[in-house]
Motif scaffolding. Sequence first.
Motif, PDB file in Angstrom:
ATOM      1  N   LEU A 276       8.680   1.966   4.738  1.00 48.97           N
ATOM      2  CA  LEU A 276       7.275   2.049   3.826  1.00 48.97           C
ATOM      3  C   LEU A 276       7.502   2.449   2.307  1.00 48.97           C
ATOM      4  N   GLY A 277       8.598   3.123   1.982  1.00 47.16           N
ATOM      5  CA  GLY A 277       9.088   3.251   0.713  1.00 47.16           C
ATOM      6  C   GLY A 277       9.191   2.228  -0.258  1.00 47.16           C
TER       7      GLY A 277
ATOM      8  N   GLN B 192       3.201  11.408   0.188  1.00 45.54           N
ATOM      9  CA  GLN B 192       3.501  10.017   0.382  1.00 45.54           C
ATOM     10  C   GLN B 192       4.391   9.829   1.321  1.00 45.54           C
ATOM     11  N   ILE B 193       4.239   8.983   2.369  1.00 42.69           N
ATOM     12  CA  ILE B 193       4.841   8.780   3.575  1.00 42.69           C
ATOM     13  C   ILE B 193       6.185   8.101   3.285  1.00 42.69           C
ATOM     14  N   GLY B 194       6.171   7.220   2.109  1.00 45.94           N
ATOM     15  CA  GLY B 194       7.459   6.617   1.927  1.00 45.94           C
ATOM     16  C   GLY B 194       8.657   7.339   1.241  1.00 45.94           C
ATOM     17  N   GLY B 195       9.819   7.225   1.726  1.00 50.44           N
ATOM     18  CA  GLY B 195      11.034   7.860   1.362  1.00 50.44           C
ATOM     19  C   GLY B 195      11.254   9.146   1.858  1.00 50.44           C
ATOM     20  N   VAL B 196      11.606  10.274   0.864  1.00 48.60           N
ATOM     21  CA  VAL B 196      12.064  11.427   1.322  1.00 48.60           C
ATOM     22  C   VAL B 196      10.935  12.309   1.459  1.00 48.60           C
ATOM     23  N   CYS B 197       9.601  12.126   0.876  1.00 47.34           N
ATOM     24  CA  CYS B 197       8.514  12.976   1.006  1.00 47.34           C
ATOM     25  C   CYS B 197       8.127  13.045   2.332  1.00 47.34           C
TER      26      CYS B 197
ATOM     27  N   ARG C  60       2.604   4.202   1.637  1.00 47.83           N
ATOM     28  CA  ARG C  60       3.743   3.556   0.961  1.00 47.83           C
ATOM     29  C   ARG C  60       4.479   4.457  -0.064  1.00 47.83           C
ATOM     30  N   ALA C  61       5.064   4.122  -0.899  1.00 48.84           N
ATOM     31  CA  ALA C  61       5.530   5.164  -2.190  1.00 48.84           C
ATOM     32  C   ALA C  61       4.871   4.313  -3.400  1.00 48.84           C
TER      33      ALA C  61
ATOM     34  N   ILE D  30       6.974  -4.239   0.662  1.00 48.31           N
ATOM     35  CA  ILE D  30       8.058  -5.219   0.473  1.00 48.31           C
ATOM     36  C   ILE D  30       9.317  -4.439   0.586  1.00 48.31           C
ATOM     37  N   SER D  31      10.171  -4.940   1.629  1.00 43.76           N
ATOM     38  CA  SER D  31      11.581  -4.052   1.688  1.00 43.76           C
ATOM     39  C   SER D  31      12.619  -5.207   1.518  1.00 43.76           C
ATOM     40  N   VAL D  32      13.716  -4.743   1.309  1.00 44.16           N
ATOM     41  CA  VAL D  32      14.859  -5.233   1.108  1.00 44.16           C
ATOM     42  C   VAL D  32      15.972  -4.745   2.149  1.00 44.16           C
TER      43      VAL D  32
END
Lengths: 519, 355
Positions: B23-24, B105-110, B133-134, B295-297
């Motif tokens: 989601l980040g 934010q839900i995305g990433g480290v947070c 997202r982020a 969008i994620s890779v």
Amino acid sequence: MSAPLSSLLEHPSLADVRVVAGPRDVLVRSVAGVPGRLEDVSVALSGPAFQGGARSGGALLVVLSPVSALGWQFDAVLRRCAGKGVSAVLLSFAGSSPVALDAGSVLLARRLGVAVLEAPDAWRASVAFHEAIGSSGAAAARLTLRAARIGLNAGPDLEETLGMLEAELGRELLLIDRSGTVLRAKGELTAVEHSLLLRLGERTGPSTIEFGPGRVLLAAPVGTGLAARSWLGAVARADLYGDQAAVLSALEVASVAVGHRLVLTRLASERDARHRTALLEEIRDAGAAVRPSLLKRAIEAGWRLDEWHVGIRLIARGAVDAVAQRSEVLEAFTAEGLEVEIVEQVDGWVLWTSSVQEPSPVELDHVATRIRRAQGRLRATIETSTGVGRAQAGAVGLVSSLGEAGDAARLASSRPQTGYFLHVDRLGLAQLLLAWTQTDTFQPAAEQLLAPLGDLRLTLAAYLDAESSLVEAAAVLGVHRNTVADRVSRIERLLGVDLGDPDTRLALHLACRSVGVEG
Amino acid sequence: MLPPAFTLTTDDVDALALGAALLGCGGGGRVGQLRTLLAHATGDALATVVPASSASGVANVYAVGYIGSITVMEEKLPGGEEIVDAVAAAVRWTGVPADALMPVQIGGVCGLSAVAAAHRLGCPVVDADFEGRAVPRLDQFSLAAAGHPAPPLALTVPGGMTLVLDGTTNQEAVMRAVVAESGGWGALALGPLAVASLPDIAITGTMSAALSVGRALQECLGVAAELVGEALGGRTLAHGRVISVARTAQEESFVHGSFAVLDAETGAVVRIEAGSEYLLVALDGDVVVTCPDIISVLDARTRTPIDAELLGPEQEVIVVALPGPAWWTASPSRLARVSPRSYGIELDYVALQLV
């Protein structure tokens, strides 16, 4: 009008345009410029100007504003282009260092079949493309106008005028005479190209002839009103019709200027020729008494009358323009290492070489050999009968040597076995004497002298040839010696002469040889 | 409607970390550090996740997270108490106790940081965040998009210095100035916010969404690349190698990257534009998805998300996209906060078309 991109890129006005991605073999039918950023270009591509898909196929899209970054916006432009049938996109990059297309865009251009071009100045390239594909009459108008202006402003020198025209048209110009001979070209033409030039002979107006693979020769007739018509030509790509039309119209206008320079050159040449011919005539007439004023004029003309001279006479064996073709003669002799003075005559030229010391027999032999070679060089354009006189000193000697050369040249004209070449030093005295009898004054006199004889001429000639021997003459004529004796006495009666007199015999013998007995 | 309350355990950590990373969208900071931290937490139960509604039984929530360079955070490690200190400072300032925490934010480290702090404080986590997202900027929080006045904000930087910013309209600029001068990153807590008001000003259900998409991604290890997107509730856009990478500085998203992937199967050129996060994907020049869709890779081998910072040439990747939070697309004014134009890309939002 349409043209392959690869051909367009060879046009001189598009030399600074390069293909950075995509195919080179696309066809360009039209040019459309769009200002603004790549995003705006995408929007424009979706707009009404680009509606119609196939109809606008083959368009060259020019992004008029310099581009500073590519990325997805450029991919989007490429995509829209492919969708609208745009075959090529031209960009210019902002700043001095060009922005490189990344591998993704390069691949995409290839995948979508859209060529990506780069030019330092998109506006200028856009106009140049317009003109090169012929969708604008501006190129023809501008080139024509410039050609006209050069015609007005250039000096009287033909080469200078041609040089300025070449710079303006961005290509080299050829001057070709009516027979297809190249009078002027910067580069060497191939044998095939030379042979293709012969086709111009059938044309009358501005012409386009095939000139090797993918190329055409554009030629406009140059009328001078004086000399034979020549052609002003330039080579263009066969598939760039717009370019051809523009260049041909410029050539038509330029041909007037070129014709004018040719006339000027011709007038100057004729003036010089008249001067030379008159000067030589005066020296001939002066004989041993060359006046100081005449000597001065000769020196001004660069003639070293006081030196040793070898006279040369060239008589053209066909129609000749002695003034126009003088340069060819000079070229041929110079190429053989002979420094000659040339004076135009009605039927050819008289020439002579001069040297401070009397030339040795070996040197004379060398000179004769070179003259012969020069005659051979000329043969490609001018067939001549060539005569060479003996080395003689001073103004009188020059006139005398030229006279010998003239006689030798006349003799040579009936001698294909010697290559129409005769050198007085190698002639027998008899042939020389004979030559003298073939002058305009002697021949009518001889004709008149022998006129009463009718058929008896044959007998007289045979009798004199046979050393006045009746027996010998009878054998030659195939009749009885009494018949010969009877005829000889009739001849003496008819002419009222005595054939026992040596002077009379000599005169009649020369007359027979001069007139000929067959007729 | 909202997912019911549930308990996060240490068994959920890997899935939650994967989901948060996905989601980040390539940004939001790498989750490895906190995943390790949570995996070693005392006891199985980490925190209770409660729905973002009055039914949750909690009144006031503080939103927590990190700001600044998460890359620096990997070098200058957190002490573990920064968020706790920031929450304490905010509570001290406002006098309103923290009944629960939520990630900004839900995305990433947070996303993980809220769970770690809640575990430390022994309070529940509210199933919501401000982004779903982020995003790189505070003005892109749903809170700001909804026109909610900025609540007091406490910031703790490495070394322990804490600031409380209240009544300022320009929290972000002040915070970034402080962070730049004091170590590159900081922990923040902002609040209090009434949990009952969250459906209007936050994106709800994002913690459980991260967990479920993380689980789905765990299941994808053996799935064909083309089907990975679908398995995640979205779509696979490409599978192939990265053929070009370009990174430049840019104002709106601080960095800008442009990547091209050559699809091994179709030969299509897939363009990915990124700021701090992946923002746009174009297939052969056709834009098929933009932010705020996800969008994620993914690394084609490990099927784990690759940070936009770490995407490099010759990597074999799977590009996937998922529909973004519906909250953002519900009104033009909300969308304007997170559309491509808010990142300086002259393009309207292009919604992902699911096949």
